[in-house]
Structures are given as structure tokens and as C-alpha cells.
Design a protein around this motif. Structure first.
Motif, short mmCIF file in Angstrom:
data_model
loop_
_atom_site.label_atom_id
_atom_site.label_comp_id
_atom_site.label_asym_id
_atom_site.label_seq_id
_atom_site.Cartn_x
_atom_site.Cartn_y
_atom_site.Cartn_z
N ARG A 45 15.12 -2.84 -1.29
CA ARG A 45 16.39 -1.53 -1.25
C ARG A 45 16.55 -1.01 -2.75
N GLN A 46 16.22 -1.82 -3.72
CA GLN A 46 16.58 -1.18 -5.21
C GLN A 46 15.42 -0.16 -5.39
N ILE A 47 13.96 -0.67 -4.83
CA ILE A 47 13.15 0.39 -5.14
C ILE A 47 13.35 1.57 -4.31
N VAL A 48 13.73 1.52 -3.14
CA VAL A 48 13.75 2.87 -2.32
C VAL A 48 15.01 3.79 -2.82
N ALA A 49 16.13 3.00 -3.57
CA ALA A 49 17.06 3.76 -4.12
C ALA A 49 16.76 4.45 -5.47
N HIS A 50 15.74 4.18 -6.02
CA HIS A 50 15.29 4.88 -7.28
C HIS A 50 13.72 5.47 -7.33
N PRO A 51 13.98 6.80 -7.38
CA PRO A 51 12.72 7.52 -7.22
C PRO A 51 11.42 6.77 -8.19
N GLU A 52 12.06 6.67 -9.52
CA GLU A 52 10.90 6.16 -10.39
C GLU A 52 10.26 4.99 -10.06
N ARG A 53 11.09 3.90 -9.40
CA ARG A 53 10.56 2.75 -8.96
C ARG A 53 9.74 3.10 -7.52
N GLN A 54 10.06 3.98 -6.83
CA GLN A 54 9.16 4.27 -5.67
C GLN A 54 8.05 4.72 -6.14
N LEU A 55 7.74 5.68 -6.98
CA LEU A 55 6.46 5.81 -7.33
C LEU A 55 5.65 4.79 -8.11
N ARG A 56 6.46 3.82 -8.93
CA ARG A 56 5.69 2.77 -9.45
C ARG A 56 4.98 1.88 -8.64
N TYR A 57 5.72 1.74 -7.35
CA TYR A 57 5.19 0.80 -6.28
C TYR A 57 4.84 1.69 -4.99
N ALA A 58 4.07 2.76 -5.24
CA ALA A 58 4.15 3.67 -4.10
C ALA A 58 2.76 3.61 -3.27
N PHE A 59 1.82 2.97 -4.13
CA PHE A 59 0.28 3.05 -3.82
C PHE A 59 0.02 1.68 -3.16
N ALA A 60 -1.17 1.72 -2.37
CA ALA A 60 -1.70 0.64 -1.82
C ALA A 60 -2.01 -0.41 -2.80
N GLU A 61 -2.68 -0.14 -4.08
CA GLU A 61 -2.91 -1.17 -5.22
C GLU A 61 -1.69 -1.66 -6.06
N THR A 62 -0.45 -1.00 -5.48
CA THR A 62 0.76 -1.17 -6.60
C THR A 62 1.75 -2.12 -5.55
N ASN A 63 1.44 -3.19 -5.17
CA ASN A 63 2.41 -4.01 -4.41
C ASN A 63 3.54 -4.60 -5.36
#
Length: 305
Positions: A45-63
Motif C-alpha cells: 500500500r505504501q508503494i501504490v501511494a507514492h509514484p516514485e516507489r511505484q516506478l522503482r518497483y514497477a517492472f518484472a525484474e523489480t520485485n
């Protein structure tokens, strides 16, 4: 089904919800899958709430690492899912025994290893395809208004599958409350509305009232991939509350009753949550105003519509 804007929006939302439901693990029942989704979404939830964190963990290899996940208590999870505390407690104990959840002193988490498997990647790709189909339907229907979708500063080079999956999960959970208010059980609601969608245009006169024939439990089970007993039990529960009725050939749903409930209970939350979903996706650069989904499929091929 009546082809007005409210009902069309509800059906688009339900199609997306049912697509997502079909992606769930087949070795678990609907409630177990819902619990896993609730835990997984709470963990990030803290990742979804922050655009920068969303992008940091957005891709298949960034679990996201396990240390970045926020646990959720059983009590909080039961409130989020509107399920009885004892049901959630009993089922989470079993899911922990299966290794699908981990219980910590602070609450429950989905282990990162469970979200880094080939099966999970395939599910994320399926979510991407489902989101594309729904977006195309909504765009063709003129659903989006000026300002709904933002133009991102840059477009990612590949689909941010994890971010798309998190936003899809958020949408699913946001729709639970109105679905629960309508039928008393959100999974019953998705099942019924999916059947109505598939039977669109097949209304017939039953006892002098316009109704849609849903079919027998065995027929529905074969069509949707559920067990006959699960379908029978859920439809009988809805028949007990007047949302459908049973006759010698199976179950039928009265059109007027369904239409009133669709518009009263589900039209507004469907519209609000779909707009929110695709606005957040546009902020990630996944969709663009007037251009549809701007990214190729994860395999480098256009997504099937």
C-alpha cells in the motif's frame, strides 16, 4: 441488457473483475484467492501511494524485497474484505501452512518468492491484456472525458507489469464494497453479473416477465470453470434474496430487478473506480489520451483485443 451508459459502464467493470477472477490460482477457492489478494495489496500500500516507489518497483525484474512489504493484521484484513474474523483467521492459518502467506509478529505478508515465479509473471501479463481490452471498450464508448487521462513526462520502455497488477488489485478491492452491498457477497455478484453479460441479448419471457436464463449449475460450471456445487450454492443463495429464481431448467434472472440494482448500487462506483484506475495508469505512461495502450505486450507483440 439495456444498452444505456450506466449499465454499459457496470458491465465493463464486471468484465474486468471477472477476467481477474479467472486468473486466480485454480488450486485455491475464491475466498482463499481473495484473502491472498487482500494481503498482497496491503503489503504494498505504501508503494501504490507514492509514484516514485511505484516506478522503482514497477517492472518484472523489480520485485519489492520482503523488507519493503507492510504486514496486515487478521483483524484489519477481515475489515478490508468484509469477511468474518474467524473465517479469515482459519483460512490464513491454512495458507501459511501451505507457504502462500507468512505470519510475522506484525501481521501477514505474501512472501516475495511467491511473486517471482513464472506463473505469477503469466498472471501479470494476463492482467495487462485484460486492462487493454477494457480500456479499448471504454474508449470506443466515449467513456473518458477531457482531463481524465494525463500525458506522462516519459513512457517506460517496457510494460510496468507489477505496477499494472497492483493498480488492478486496488480496483478489485475498491469494488468489493458496492458488490457486497448489492448481493451480500462480492463473489456472488461477480458470478451473477458475468452470466448476465454472457447472456446479453438472450432475454426471454418467463412467467410473463422479461428474464435472462442463466442456465443449470452443471452448464454454468462447465462454462466458467467452477464446481457445480459451488455454482448451485451461490445461485441458490441469490435466489433466496430475490436476485434470481430457480425453475425446472435451472436459474433465471428478472431483467427489471437486475437493471434497477445495477444502476442504483453499481453505476457510480464502477464509473469512479474505472476513471481512477486508468488515470493512475496514464500517470505511469501505460495509456495516453487518444492513443490507447501505448506499450507493446511483454513478448514484444501487440496485445490481443
Amino acid at each position: 441488457m439495456p444498452d444505456d451508459a450506466d449499465v454499459a459502464t457496470v458491465l465493463a467493470a464486471i468484465d474486468l473483475l471477472f477476467d481477474m477472477a479467472l486468473m486466480a490460482r485454480r488450486d485455491l477457492d475464491a475466498i482463499d484467492n481473495l484473502i491472498r489478494l487482500g494481503v498482497s495489496q496491503a503489503n504494498v500500500r505504501q508503494i501504490v501511494a507514492h509514484p516514485e516507489r511505484q516506478l522503482r518497483y514497477a517492472f518484472a525484474e523489480t520485485n519489492p524485497p520482503d523488507g519493503a512489504r507492510l504486514p496486515i493484521s487478521i483483524a484489519a484484513l477481515s475489515r478490508v474484505l468484509n469477511l468474518p474474523f474467524e473465517t479469515v483467521r482459519r483460512r490464513t492459518v491454512r495458507l501459511c501452512e501451505l507457504g502462500l502467506l507468512t505470519a510475522t509478529s506484525d501481521g501477514l505478508v505474501v512472501p516475495g518468492t511467491m511473486l517471482d515465479t513464472p506463473g505469477h509473471f503469466e498472471a501479470l501479463k494476463s492482467v495487462h491484456r485484460a486492462m487493454t481490452r477494457t480500456f479499448e471498450r471504454l474508449e470506443q464508448a466515449g467513456f473518458f472525458m477531457p482531463g481524465d487521462l494525463s500525458a506522462p513526462a516519459e513512457t517506460p520502455a517496457e510494460p510496468p507489469l507489477r505496477a499494472i497488477g497492483r493498480l488492478a488489485g486496488e480496483f478489485y478491492l475498491r469494488m468489493l464494497a458496492p458488490l457486497h452491498a448489492w448481493t451480500g457477497d462480492p463473489i456472488d455478484a461477480v458470478l451473477l453479473l458475468c452470466l448476465l453479460r454472457r447472456r446479453q441479448g438472450e432475454a426471454e419471457m418467463v412467467e410473463a416477465e422479461a428474464s435472462i436464463r442463466l442456465g443449470s449449475p452443471a452448464q454454468i460450471a462447465r462454462e466458467l470453470g467452477y464446481s457445480s456445487e459451488t455454482v448451485r450454492r451461490r445461485l441458490q443463495r441469490m435466489a433466496d434474496t430475490g436476485l434470481c429464481r430457480r425453475d425446472a431448467e435451472g436459474f433465471v434472472a428478472p431483467l427489471d430487478t437486475i437493471r434497477v440494482h445495477l444502476q442504483r448500487r453499481l453505476a457510480e462506483p464502477s464509473e469512479l473506480n474505472l476513471r481512477r484506475l486508468y488515470r493512475r495508469l496514464s500517470e505511469l505512461g501505460v495509456v495516453k489520451p487518444g492513443a490507447g495502450f501505448s506499450l507493446p505486450s511483454p513478448a514484444g507483440r501487440p496485445l490481443a483485443s
